[in-house]
Design a protein around this motif. Structure first.
Motif, PDB file in Angstrom:
ATOM      1  N   TYR A  76       0.808  -1.219   0.000  1.00  0.00           N
ATOM      2  CA  TYR A  76       0.000   0.000   0.000  1.00  0.00           C
ATOM      3  C   TYR A  76       0.846   1.276   0.000  1.00  0.00           C
ATOM      4  O   TYR A  76       0.356   2.361  -0.320  1.00  0.00           O
ATOM      5  CB  TYR A  76      -0.941   0.006   1.208  1.00  0.00           C
ATOM      6  CG  TYR A  76      -0.257   0.305   2.523  1.00  0.00           C
ATOM      7  CD1 TYR A  76      -0.244   1.595   3.049  1.00  0.00           C
ATOM      8  CD2 TYR A  76       0.386  -0.696   3.237  1.00  0.00           C
ATOM      9  CE1 TYR A  76       0.381   1.878   4.246  1.00  0.00           C
ATOM     10  CE2 TYR A  76       1.009  -0.424   4.435  1.00  0.00           C
ATOM     11  CZ  TYR A  76       1.002   0.867   4.938  1.00  0.00           C
ATOM     12  OH  TYR A  76       1.633   1.144   6.124  1.00  0.00           O
ATOM     13  N   TYR A 161      -6.071  -1.008  -4.805  1.00  0.00           N
ATOM     14  CA  TYR A 161      -5.243   0.158  -4.479  1.00  0.00           C
ATOM     15  C   TYR A 161      -5.147   1.117  -5.668  1.00  0.00           C
ATOM     16  O   TYR A 161      -5.243   2.342  -5.500  1.00  0.00           O
ATOM     17  CB  TYR A 161      -3.834  -0.303  -4.085  1.00  0.00           C
ATOM     18  CG  TYR A 161      -3.745  -1.006  -2.757  1.00  0.00           C
ATOM     19  CD1 TYR A 161      -4.815  -1.035  -1.876  1.00  0.00           C
ATOM     20  CD2 TYR A 161      -2.573  -1.650  -2.370  1.00  0.00           C
ATOM     21  CE1 TYR A 161      -4.720  -1.677  -0.652  1.00  0.00           C
ATOM     22  CE2 TYR A 161      -2.461  -2.296  -1.148  1.00  0.00           C
ATOM     23  CZ  TYR A 161      -3.543  -2.315  -0.295  1.00  0.00           C
ATOM     24  OH  TYR A 161      -3.446  -2.946   0.911  1.00  0.00           O
ATOM     25  N   LEU A 186      -7.475   4.213   2.024  1.00  0.00           N
ATOM     26  CA  LEU A 186      -7.061   2.861   2.377  1.00  0.00           C
ATOM     27  C   LEU A 186      -7.191   2.625   3.881  1.00  0.00           C
ATOM     28  O   LEU A 186      -7.626   1.549   4.316  1.00  0.00           O
ATOM     29  CB  LEU A 186      -5.622   2.611   1.934  1.00  0.00           C
ATOM     30  CG  LEU A 186      -5.374   2.597   0.418  1.00  0.00           C
ATOM     31  CD1 LEU A 186      -3.894   2.382   0.128  1.00  0.00           C
ATOM     32  CD2 LEU A 186      -6.200   1.506  -0.245  1.00  0.00           C
ATOM     33  N   THR A 190      -9.698   0.048   5.826  1.00  0.00           N
ATOM     34  CA  THR A 190      -9.093  -0.918   6.734  1.00  0.00           C
ATOM     35  C   THR A 190      -9.859  -0.980   8.050  1.00  0.00           C
ATOM     36  O   THR A 190     -10.093  -2.060   8.599  1.00  0.00           O
ATOM     37  CB  THR A 190      -7.623  -0.555   7.007  1.00  0.00           C
ATOM     38  OG1 THR A 190      -6.893  -0.607   5.779  1.00  0.00           O
ATOM     39  CG2 THR A 190      -6.995  -1.514   8.016  1.00  0.00           C
TER      40      THR A 190
END
Length: 787
Positions: A76, A161, A186, A190
């Motif tokens: 990431y 991503y 992101l 999460t």
């Protein structure tokens, strides 16, 4: 499509002319090469030292320390650096106006740039593919399908991503802002799976959109339609939002129209999310060659027989130490305990009932000293933000179900078929407390079998008791609900029986544990009738009871020897001077104290391991302890096949003179018939009888199965006498229980690489491979500069 690929080709050309793409590729290659080569080197050195490694493919690629786990942990960080300029560069330089003036649609622009990044992602996956090829060539029976599943998971994660990065790049002309925004999105995806867990519908959707752990199923070799659809939906969602954003810039549409379009695609994504998370719409493929993500065949057979509806109701006593299983934030993870079963029976329903009732919880006592149970319950309801109307009082819960007599008001589950069969499935006082496949399948087997293996414990002659606790008694391994290995949790029924009448027909295993008084004549008749019908037996002796017990076993060719066994012991270092102690950690240098002289320490024989899988699975560091035991003598001329289950070592002798080994010194006296040699401690006998195989186990020590021995802790001695219980009754029940969930041993157990070869690999992957990519970049850069 041609236009999309032309845009992708242009984007790729610009990407590989820039240093950032090459820098990321070189760093990625260096990091992954270092990880992979380091793992190979460690395994190669371990093999040269004699260490055995099972399931090597999984260990190298799919474990928490494996290659794919580490790739996920820093992937990431790379993607925002690649995607931050995809649209921001066009917006900042004004070149977007040239694209707008050409006959190219917004969709073509976005998809072209996205395809370019997907191709770049394939280059990164190609680096990992090099390691796959190496593993295929050097690893015995490498699980290639598992590796390919992991590669797919990593690539799908990369696709998500990139889609998020592309969307954030379309929002701003500042590349740094786009990169930071991508990291923010992101992070949100999460942590969203842990939010709004108190609202059932929202909880399901929020958990579904959680990104963390989504690729783990692929890495572990389990491919599911839900996970596949997740990646497709999330990618499509952000691509569509990017297109809507660019249309808004190009056509100057009102914010209401844009908002409506955003809302439309989000509603569609939410609907797909909810539908795909329903068990009935899920399909799975276990990519591992040993099918480690799937229920074992025995469990599958049981779940197939559980036809019709099945409801699992968790009764959560909010004052219990295991009340956290019903907390809102733990709901999804608690439900996942049964995922493998829902896979084969999607109609399983799960319910939660909250209540409070009397129970001992020292933690709550320290938190709320002096409070009544009702006052504690109110405090817990406030602390956990529960709905007071959904928490039942003691009177209300007792009117619904009896959780006191067998469960002690502990947090427990009730499994109930629509046809009315029901049984409890418990939490256990060990780590982890959740039931494993063995206990879940044993509980389900109770629902589908007409009769379970029933053990009858003989009473009436001073035998060990099962109905009340005590150091001498047999409560812990029979029915204490919080003990995982207890017979009631492993698929057995048990009852106390007497021989003043015929043994009940449903009793197929009889236990006679240290009789203190002989049988009457009528009892002998009923006992002989039980033997004649082919009933199985466990006869357990004890020193000083030989005169009472020997008449029972003599007909089988067995005798409890007079006296008791002595096993000399002395203090010893865990690792002697000059031996390797690197793997002992804090135990290195510690000294094991001497054991009592009458404590026999043993392990199952090789023959015992062939009788039961439980004996075969016993960990090498564990032992079986027998405090004060008789030796066994036996003859093979009674028609039985005789198998020694437990043997002492050759330092043992049968003590016939000394009775008090605490105040008197015991020494081996050959003149008195005391001989130091291996002695038989437990026997398995079998013969054909009444159209079946009759099985009998004889033990020389009754204390080894007592509550006192199970609770006894000895320094530097790891006893696991429950193995004797489970292995013995597994054989006596002809494998009916416990449920055998063992799997065949893995077939990828050897790496054909030496320590020297692994060092060469390290040089190649850490220096040669990245160096080759650097040389390729410099060649392209110099060639372009020379034009």
């Amino acid at each position: 499509m041609k236009t999309i690929f032309k845009i992708a080709k242009t984007e790729l050309r610009d990407l590989f002319y820039s240093p950032i793409a090459w820098l990321i590729l070189i760093i990625f290659t260096f990091q992954t090469g270092m990880l992979f080569a380091g793992t190979i080197h460690s395994i190669a050195l371990g093999q040269e030292e004699g260490v055995a490694y099972p399931n090597l493919t999984y260990a190298i690629f799919a474990s928490y320390n494996g290659l794919f786990a580490n790739v996920q942990s820093y992937l990431y960080l790379y993607i925002p650096l690649l995607t931050m300029g995809l649209m921001s560069r066009e917006l900042g330089s004004g070149s977007i106006k040239l694209l707008y003036s050409s006959p190219i649609t917004n969709s073509q622009i976005i998809l072209g740039k996205y395809v370019a990044m997907l191709i770049y992602g394939l280059v990164l996956i190609g680096v990992l593919g090099v390691y796959t090829v190496y593993a295929a060539c050097t690893l015995q029976n490498a699980d290639i399908i598992l590796i390919l599943s992991g590669l797919l998971g990593v690539y799908l994660l990369l696709c998500v991503y990139v889609a998020i990065g592309l969307f954030m790049s379309s929002l701003t002309s500042y590349q740094i802002v786009a990169a930071v925004g991508t990291l923010a999105i992101l992070a949100a995806l999460t942590y969203v799976k842990g939010m709004w867990q108190a609202v059932p519908l929202v909880r399901e959707i929020a958990y579904w959109f959680g990104l963390s752990g989504r690729a783990w199923a692929f890495v572990g070799g389990l491919v599911s339609t839900e996970d596949m659809l997740y990646f497709i939906v999330v990618v499509a969602l952000f691509i569509c939002m990017t297109i809507i954003r660019m249309q808004g810039r190009r056509q100057k549409m009102s914010w209401m129209v844009s908002l409506g379009k955003y809302a439309g695609i989000w509603i569609l994504a939410v609907v797909l999310a909810y539908v795909s998370s329903r068990p009935v719409f899920k399909f799975y493929y276990d990519a591992t060659q040993m099918k480690i993500n799937t229920l074992t065949p025995n469990s599958q057979e049981i779940i197939k027989r559980a036809t019709g509806g099945l409801t699992i109701t968790t009764y959560v006593n909010i004052l219990d130490e295991y009340a956290w299983v019903g907390d809102n934030e733990n709901y999804i993870s608690d439900r996942s305990t049964f995922d493998q079963y829902v896979r084969f029976k999607p109609e399983i329903k799960m319910k939660y009932v909250y209540y409070y009732d009397t129970i001992q919880n020292n933690f709550l006592e320290s938190m709320y000293p002096g409070m009544t149970y009702e006052e504690k319950a109110k405090k817990e309801i406030e602390r956990k933000k529960l709905n007071p109307k959904k928490v039942l009082s003691p009177e209300q819960i007792r009117a619904k179900i009896d959780l006191v007599s067998t469960e002690g008001n502990r947090t427990t589950r009730l499994l109930e078929r629509e046809s009315g069969e029901r049984t409890f499935l418990r939490m256990f006082d060990d780590n982890p407390p959740y039931p494993s496949e063995a206990e879940i399948s044993a509980a389900l087997k109770r629902l589908v079998m007409d009769e379970l293996p029933t053990i009858g414990f003989l009473t009436g002659h001073g035998e060990r008791e099962t109905d009340r606790p005590g150091d001498r008694n047999y409560c812990m391994f029979t029915h204490i609900p919080s003990i995982r290995a207890a017979l009631v949790n492993q698929g057995f029924d048990y009852k106390d029986i007497r021989l003043d009448q015929e043994v009940p027909a449903d009793v197929n295993i009889m236990v006679i544990a240290e009789m203190r008084e002989p049988m009457t004549e009528i009892e002998k008749v009923h006992f002989d009738n039980y033997i004649a019908r082919g009933g199985n037996l466990m006869i357990i002796g004890e020193p000083k009871r030989q005169k009472v017990m020997n008449p029972l076993v003599e007909q089988f060719g067995v005798k409890f020897m007079d006296g008791f066994l002595i096993q000399p012991s002395k203090e010893k270092k865990l690792v002697e001077e000059g031996q390797d102690n690197r793997n002992l950690g804090f135990l290195a240098g510690m000294v094991a104290p001497a054991n009592p002289l009458d404590l026999i320490v043993t392990r199952p024989t090789e023959a015992a391991k062939k009788l039961s899988y439980v004996f075969a699975q016993m960990h090498p560091a564990f032992v079986i302890t027998m405090p004060s035991t008789c030796g066994l003598e036996y003859s093979e001329n009674k028609g039985f096949k005789v198998t020694p289950l437990l043997m002492s070592d050759s330092t043992c002798w049968n003590e016939l003179e000394t009775t008090d080994i605490v105040d008197q010194e015991a020494e081996c006296n050959p003149a008195a018939g005391e001989v130091a040699k291996p002695y038989t401690l437990a026997l398995a006998l079998s013969r054909p009888m009444a159209g079946q195989e009759q099985r009998i186990i004889v033990l020389g020590d009754a204390d080894c199965l007592s509550d006192g021995e199970f609770n006894h802790k000895r320094a530097m001695l790891w006893a696991t006498n429950y193995v004797l219980v489970q292995g013995g009754f597994d054989w006596l029940s002809n494998g009916e229980a416990p449920i055998n969930i063992t799997r065949p041993p893995s077939i990828d157990r050897k790496l054909f690489v030496s320590g020297g070869g692994a060092e060469v690999l390290q040089y190649m992957l850490i220096g040669g491979f990245p160096g080759l990519l650097l040389f390729l970049y410099l060649f392209i850069w110099l060639r372009r500069r020379g034009r």
